[in-house]
Design an enzyme around this catalytic site. Structure first.
Site, PDB file in Angstrom:
ATOM      1  N   SER A 172      39.898 -15.270 -55.367  1.00  0.00           N
ATOM      2  CA  SER A 172      40.733 -14.218 -54.772  1.00  0.00           C
ATOM      3  C   SER A 172      40.228 -12.816 -55.049  1.00  0.00           C
ATOM      4  CB  SER A 172      42.174 -14.350 -55.293  1.00  0.00           C
ATOM      5  OG  SER A 172      42.211 -14.162 -56.703  1.00  0.00           O
ATOM      6  N   LYS A 199      33.071 -18.945 -73.611  1.00  0.00           N
ATOM      7  CA  LYS A 199      31.870 -18.967 -72.778  1.00  0.00           C
ATOM      8  C   LYS A 199      30.732 -19.715 -73.456  1.00  0.00           C
ATOM      9  CE  LYS A 199      33.419 -16.741 -69.173  1.00  0.00           C
ATOM     10  NZ  LYS A 199      33.611 -17.474 -67.900  1.00  0.00           N
ATOM     11  N   SER A 219      29.395 -18.476 -66.633  1.00  0.00           N
ATOM     12  CA  SER A 219      29.598 -18.027 -68.002  1.00  0.00           C
ATOM     13  C   SER A 219      29.499 -16.505 -68.013  1.00  0.00           C
ATOM     14  CB  SER A 219      28.579 -18.678 -68.936  1.00  0.00           C
ATOM     15  OG  SER A 219      28.764 -18.239 -70.265  1.00  0.00           O
ATOM     16  N   TYR A 229      36.980 -14.878 -76.130  1.00  0.00           N
ATOM     17  CA  TYR A 229      36.260 -14.886 -74.850  1.00  0.00           C
ATOM     18  C   TYR A 229      34.838 -15.389 -75.070  1.00  0.00           C
ATOM     19  CZ  TYR A 229      33.747 -13.163 -70.769  1.00  0.00           C
ATOM     20  OH  TYR A 229      32.940 -13.079 -69.653  1.00  0.00           O
TER      21      TYR A 229
END
Length: 279
Positions: free
Chosen positions: A13, A149, A131, A145
């Protein structure tokens, strides 16, 4: 007439996912874009918008089943949905940490498990996992975060070794800084996750200033990364890692090959910025 190839893209989106959806559609692919804000997914020829929350197992099953029921194949899955749940390790609530991993890692893992039987029967398929250079680099206030990843990368490499025998490949794209709202959202989350009277407020202020000032210096666009996505999905002999620029590739190399140098340089930079902020 050859059958159109079918691709599923999560996080379609906005940003890189949206740009990739449009690029694949323009190049004749049948594209299924999934996102929570389905109304923001572009409409057009070859595009199918499906509501998707990658943290919800029922939603993941519905997304993949919709594609298979309508197209009877999936050639590529791009696991792009993700965000940064920033904040101090000491302060951030573990329920937010779990949400970070549900979005950035476990959602990708479940969707991949759902498409693999079809790809094995086709004897071809590509899993493209988005990633970040942050899967190898790190900075304060983004530990979870970076961890999510890094987990995605190790998982993708293991998956690749398992599924090559079936004609399937699993590869990683590592974007660097990109013109998007990611930095603003990261700063908002850093402040949201601070405890009252947090000892880390000065560090948050320093990092907020860095992210705000650096956003004006970022030249890479979502369209640039969409082209990298396309290469990762279509290269006859895929690479394990895809980067948008030499700079992104180089800084990851330094972090991996010279970890002490990277850590020392990061510490020195933070001390320098802290001194500047107190002048």
């Amino acid at each position: 007439m050859p059958t159109k190839k079918v691709i599923a893209i999560t996080g379609a989106s906005s940003g890189m996912g949206k740009a990739a959806l449009q690029l694949f559609a323009q190049r004749g692919w049948t594209v299924y874009g999934g996102a929570r804000r389905v109304e923001k997914i572009p409409t057009g020829t070859n595009i199918h918008a499906v509501k998707l929350d990658v943290t919800d197992s029922e939603s993941n099953h519905t997304f993949i089943n919709t594609i298979l029921n309508e197209q009877h194949r999936i050639d590529v899955l791009i696991n792009n949905a993700g965000y940064g749940e920033g904040g101090p390790i000491e302060d951030i609530d573990l329920k937010n940490v779990r949400k970070q991993f549900e979005t950035n890692f476990f959602g990708a893992a479940e969707l991949t498990k759902l498409v693999l039987p079809t790809m094995r029967s086709q004897k071809t398929g590509r899993i493209v996992n988005i990633s970040s250079i942050g899967g190898d680099l790190y900075m304060p206030l983004n530990a979870y975060y970076h961890a999510s990843k890094a987990a995605l990368q190790q998982w993708s490499d293991s998956l690749d070794l398992e599924v090559q025998q079936f004609g399937i490949r699993s590869v990683i794209v590592q974007p660097g800084g990109t013109q998007s709202a990611w930095g603003d959202i990261a700063v908002q989350n850093m402040r949201k996750n601070l405890k009252t009277d947090s000892a880390y407020l000065p560090l948050v202020n320093t990092l907020s200033n860095i992210l705000s000032s650096s956003s004006n210096m970022i030249s890479a666009t979502s369209a640039d990364l969409a082209r990298v996505f396309y290469a990762a999905a279509t290269d006859r002999n895929p690479k394990r890692r895809y980067f948008n620029s030499f700079g992104d590739r180089f800084v990851v190399h330094v972090a991996r090959a010279h970890p002490k140098v990277f850590h020392a340089a990061s510490s020195a930079l933070l001390r320098h910025l802290d001194r500047r902020s107190h002048r």
